[in-house]
Design an enzyme around this catalytic site. Structure first.
Site, PDB file in Angstrom:
ATOM      1  N   SER A 139       0.861  -1.177   0.000  1.00  0.00           N
ATOM      2  CA  SER A 139       0.000   0.000   0.000  1.00  0.00           C
ATOM      3  C   SER A 139       0.902   1.234   0.000  1.00  0.00           C
ATOM      4  O   SER A 139       1.740   1.389   0.885  1.00  0.00           O
ATOM      5  CB  SER A 139      -0.879  -0.043   1.260  1.00  0.00           C
ATOM      6  OG  SER A 139      -1.646   1.127   1.382  1.00  0.00           O
ATOM      7  N   LYS A 165      -0.889  -0.887  -4.481  1.00  0.00           N
ATOM      8  CA  LYS A 165      -2.122  -0.160  -4.151  1.00  0.00           C
ATOM      9  C   LYS A 165      -1.758   1.290  -3.884  1.00  0.00           C
ATOM     10  O   LYS A 165      -0.911   1.578  -3.039  1.00  0.00           O
ATOM     11  CB  LYS A 165      -2.757  -0.794  -2.920  1.00  0.00           C
ATOM     12  CG  LYS A 165      -3.808   0.043  -2.211  1.00  0.00           C
ATOM     13  CD  LYS A 165      -4.541  -0.791  -1.167  1.00  0.00           C
ATOM     14  CE  LYS A 165      -4.690  -0.061   0.147  1.00  0.00           C
ATOM     15  NZ  LYS A 165      -5.370  -0.900   1.168  1.00  0.00           N
ATOM     16  N   LYS A 167      -2.871   4.957  -2.564  1.00  0.00           N
ATOM     17  CA  LYS A 167      -3.843   5.717  -1.804  1.00  0.00           C
ATOM     18  C   LYS A 167      -4.240   6.921  -2.658  1.00  0.00           C
ATOM     19  O   LYS A 167      -3.356   7.571  -3.264  1.00  0.00           O
ATOM     20  CB  LYS A 167      -3.225   6.199  -0.489  1.00  0.00           C
ATOM     21  CG  LYS A 167      -2.946   5.064   0.484  1.00  0.00           C
ATOM     22  CD  LYS A 167      -4.255   4.504   1.050  1.00  0.00           C
ATOM     23  CE  LYS A 167      -3.993   3.567   2.203  1.00  0.00           C
ATOM     24  NZ  LYS A 167      -5.252   3.041   2.783  1.00  0.00           N
ATOM     25  N   ASP A 192      -7.080   2.981  -3.247  1.00  0.00           N
ATOM     26  CA  ASP A 192      -7.832   3.000  -1.988  1.00  0.00           C
ATOM     27  C   ASP A 192      -8.103   4.446  -1.598  1.00  0.00           C
ATOM     28  O   ASP A 192      -7.177   5.224  -1.379  1.00  0.00           O
ATOM     29  CB  ASP A 192      -7.021   2.296  -0.889  1.00  0.00           C
ATOM     30  CG  ASP A 192      -7.782   2.175   0.430  1.00  0.00           C
ATOM     31  OD1 ASP A 192      -8.953   2.604   0.497  1.00  0.00           O
ATOM     32  OD2 ASP A 192      -7.193   1.635   1.395  1.00  0.00           O
ATOM     33  N   GLU A 217     -11.034   0.732  -3.741  1.00  0.00           N
ATOM     34  CA  GLU A 217     -11.367   0.363  -2.365  1.00  0.00           C
ATOM     35  C   GLU A 217     -12.023   1.537  -1.632  1.00  0.00           C
ATOM     36  O   GLU A 217     -11.487   2.651  -1.624  1.00  0.00           O
ATOM     37  CB  GLU A 217     -10.060  -0.054  -1.671  1.00  0.00           C
ATOM     38  CG  GLU A 217     -10.198  -0.551  -0.252  1.00  0.00           C
ATOM     39  CD  GLU A 217      -8.835  -0.973   0.329  1.00  0.00           C
ATOM     40  OE1 GLU A 217      -7.870  -1.147  -0.453  1.00  0.00           O
ATOM     41  OE2 GLU A 217      -8.736  -1.106   1.560  1.00  0.00           O
ATOM     42  N   ASP A 242     -13.863  -1.854   2.468  1.00  0.00           N
ATOM     43  CA  ASP A 242     -12.963  -2.057   3.601  1.00  0.00           C
ATOM     44  C   ASP A 242     -13.723  -1.587   4.852  1.00  0.00           C
ATOM     45  O   ASP A 242     -14.378  -2.394   5.531  1.00  0.00           O
ATOM     46  CB  ASP A 242     -11.663  -1.257   3.356  1.00  0.00           C
ATOM     47  CG  ASP A 242     -10.706  -1.213   4.544  1.00  0.00           C
ATOM     48  OD1 ASP A 242     -11.056  -1.712   5.628  1.00  0.00           O
ATOM     49  OD2 ASP A 242      -9.589  -0.658   4.403  1.00  0.00           O
ATOM     50  N   LYS A 266      -9.920  -7.500   7.151  1.00  0.00           N
ATOM     51  CA  LYS A 266      -8.947  -7.184   8.197  1.00  0.00           C
ATOM     52  C   LYS A 266      -9.504  -7.762   9.486  1.00  0.00           C
ATOM     53  O   LYS A 266     -10.616  -7.400   9.896  1.00  0.00           O
ATOM     54  CB  LYS A 266      -8.799  -5.675   8.364  1.00  0.00           C
ATOM     55  CG  LYS A 266      -8.185  -4.956   7.178  1.00  0.00           C
ATOM     56  CD  LYS A 266      -8.175  -3.456   7.416  1.00  0.00           C
ATOM     57  CE  LYS A 266      -7.558  -2.725   6.227  1.00  0.00           C
ATOM     58  NZ  LYS A 266      -7.748  -1.267   6.340  1.00  0.00           N
ATOM     59  N   GLY A 294      -4.280  -4.764   5.517  1.00  0.00           N
ATOM     60  CA  GLY A 294      -3.251  -4.561   6.541  1.00  0.00           C
ATOM     61  C   GLY A 294      -3.556  -3.322   7.356  1.00  0.00           C
ATOM     62  O   GLY A 294      -4.308  -2.442   6.910  1.00  0.00           O
TER      63      GLY A 294
HETATM   64  O1  OSB Z   1      -7.347   1.419   4.341  1.00  0.00           O
HETATM   65  O2  OSB Z   1      -6.219  -0.321   4.006  1.00  0.00           O
HETATM   66  C1  OSB Z   1      -6.395   0.746   4.604  1.00  0.00           C
HETATM   67  C2  OSB Z   1      -3.370   1.338   6.820  1.00  0.00           C
HETATM   68  C3  OSB Z   1      -3.959   1.916   7.937  1.00  0.00           C
HETATM   69  C4  OSB Z   1      -5.323   2.140   7.937  1.00  0.00           C
HETATM   70  C5  OSB Z   1      -6.086   1.779   6.818  1.00  0.00           C
HETATM   71  C6  OSB Z   1      -5.499   1.186   5.713  1.00  0.00           C
HETATM   72  C7  OSB Z   1      -4.127   0.995   5.699  1.00  0.00           C
HETATM   73  C8  OSB Z   1      -3.481   0.440   4.512  1.00  0.00           C
HETATM   74  C9  OSB Z   1      -2.688  -0.817   4.591  1.00  0.00           C
HETATM   75  O3  OSB Z   1      -3.609   0.907   3.420  1.00  0.00           O
HETATM   76  C10 OSB Z   1      -1.351  -0.695   5.181  1.00  0.00           C
HETATM   77  C11 OSB Z   1      -0.658  -2.017   5.386  1.00  0.00           C
HETATM   78  O4  OSB Z   1      -0.119  -2.555   4.433  1.00  0.00           O
HETATM   79  O5  OSB Z   1      -0.617  -2.495   6.524  1.00  0.00           O
HETATM   80 MG    MG Z   2      -8.496   0.456   2.870  1.00  0.00          MG
END
Ligand code: OSB
Ligand code: MG
Length: 377
Positions: A139, A165, A167, A192, A217, A242, A266, A294
């Site tokens: 991510s 991925k 953001k 995401d 996402e 999510d 998760k 994650g």
């Molecule tokens: O939205 O997936 C999410 C991290 C913290 C809070 C929300 C998210 C995330 C991530 C994943 O994008 C981070 C990871 O790889 O642990």
């Molecule tokens: Mg997410």
């Protein structure tokens, strides 16, 4: 008879782990991870749980300071009151208290780990893993510049990550996605939004259809499940939920409404690894692909996630990355990426051990709670 031995006490430890680089999402920028670790001490040995709540109520309402209070005042006494370390009883024993799924899940994880270490079974075996390694995905946060983004993504691809991925948020979406697609060609790419858009942005989000993304996402708000169903009808890119999926029941409802074609699982968000398995099963029964999300976990949570990511319905690469993605020094032996994959630990329980010196170095507070007393240090 209950499954398990006597539960003697729970150690609550708050640790602060610096990140290798700031991690920016639509809800804020993180430079360190505050983690609550729970050590369940039983007559047959101990087990570790990791609470994935954030430092602030930004991703979810649950956050570290309230999680500490809730664990101390309500959840730990109730679980100690069971007398027995039986993972199947933990979350049911906390059912009358609303929410706080990350805290509930962390307690269940600690008791489950203790139980599995005592019986010699791994998390993967207990959850029903069918692979011994899982593809590594990463991510990638929002950056100050597009150059920095290209460099960062290039670095991850060089390390072997199989899926990227990005953001996104309003103002950081079409341009970075187009650039990464043009620069790196046919990589597995997804985005995401962490709930940063509204249904009014549908025409804008449709422009993402041009980039052959695996999924988008959580584009809309956590509770806007019906709006996701409306958006899904206007996009070619599949919608993955999510934040909205807080239980197996929520997953079943969202799928029925047509709000998502894919689900991110998760364990913390849904209240534990046992409920995560049930979310997986609901999705498989409905032909909905799932993948393991994650929450910037330490090696403890990361090991459990690798096991979860090895379930049969996890047909898309997860946010399952190496320790070095977030931490220069992890709490456990480093989780490593090898040929684009992460090995599912095979030892009893989590299959990884916290390094006690490292743990001490990052600990900011410790409490030891037994059925009749609590000691803070
Ligand atoms: O939205 O997936 C999410 C991290 C913290 C809070 C929300 C998210 C995330 C991530 C994943 O994008 C981070 C990871 O790889 O642990
Ligand atoms: Mg997410």
């Amino acid at each position: 008879m209950a499954e398990g031995t006597r539960l003697e006490g729970i150690e609550v430890r708050r640790v602060r782990m610096p990140l290798v680089a700031p991690f920016r999402t639509s809800f804020g920028t993180q430079t360190a991870k505050d983690v609550i670790l729970l050590r369940a001490v039983t007559a047959d040995g101990e087990g570790w749980g990791e609470c994935v709540a954030g430092s602030d109520p930004l991703y979810a309402s649950e956050y570290v300071a309230v999680a500490m209070t809730t664990l101390r005042e309500y959840f730990i006494p109730a679980v100690l009151g069971l007398g027995v370390a039986d993972p199947a009883l933990v979350v049911p024993a906390l059912d009358r208290w609303k929410g706080y799924r990350m805290s509930k899940g962390a307690l269940e994880m600690a008791v489950l780990d203790a139980r599995l270490r005592a019986t010699g079974q791994s998390f993967g075996q207990a959850l029903g893993a069918v692979h011994d390694r899982v593809p590594a995905g990463v991510s990638v946060g929002i950056m100050d510049t597009l150059n920095e983004l290209v460099e960062t993504v290039g670095g991850y691809l060089d390390e072997g990550y199989q899926r990227i991925k990005l953001k996104i948020e309003p103002g950081w979406d079409l341009e970075p996605v187009r650039l990464i697609r043009e620069t790196f060609g046919p990589i597995q790419l997804q985005v995401d939004a962490n709930a940063a858009y509204t249904l009014g942005d549908a025409n804008h989000l449709r422009k993402l259809d041009a980039f052959d993304l695996l999924l988008i996402e959580q584009p809309l708000g956590d509770e806007n499940v019906l709006a996701h169903a409306k958006l899904a009808r206007r996009l070619d890119t599949p919608i993955c939920l999510d934040e909205s999926i807080t239980s197996a029941r929520a997953a079943a409802d969202a799928i029925k409404l047509g709000a998502c074609g894919i689900v991110n699982i998760k364990a913390g968000r849904v209240g534990g690894y046992l409920e995560a398995r049930r979310v997986h099963d609901v999705c498989v029964a409905n032909d909905i692909p799932v993948w393991c999300g994650g929450m910037v976990e330490t090696g403890l949570g990361r090991a459990a996630n690798a096991a979860l990511a090895a379930l049969p319905g996890m047909t898309l690469p997860g946010d399952v990355s190496a320790s070095t993605r977030f931490y220069a020094e992890d709490l456990t032996e480093p989780i490593e990426i090898e040929h684009g994959g992460i090995a599912v630990p095979t030892g009893p329980g989590l299959g990884v051990e916290p390094d006690l010196d490292r743990l001490e170095a990052v600990t900011v507070h410790t409490e030891w709670i037994t059925a009749n007393r609590s000691l803070a240090s």
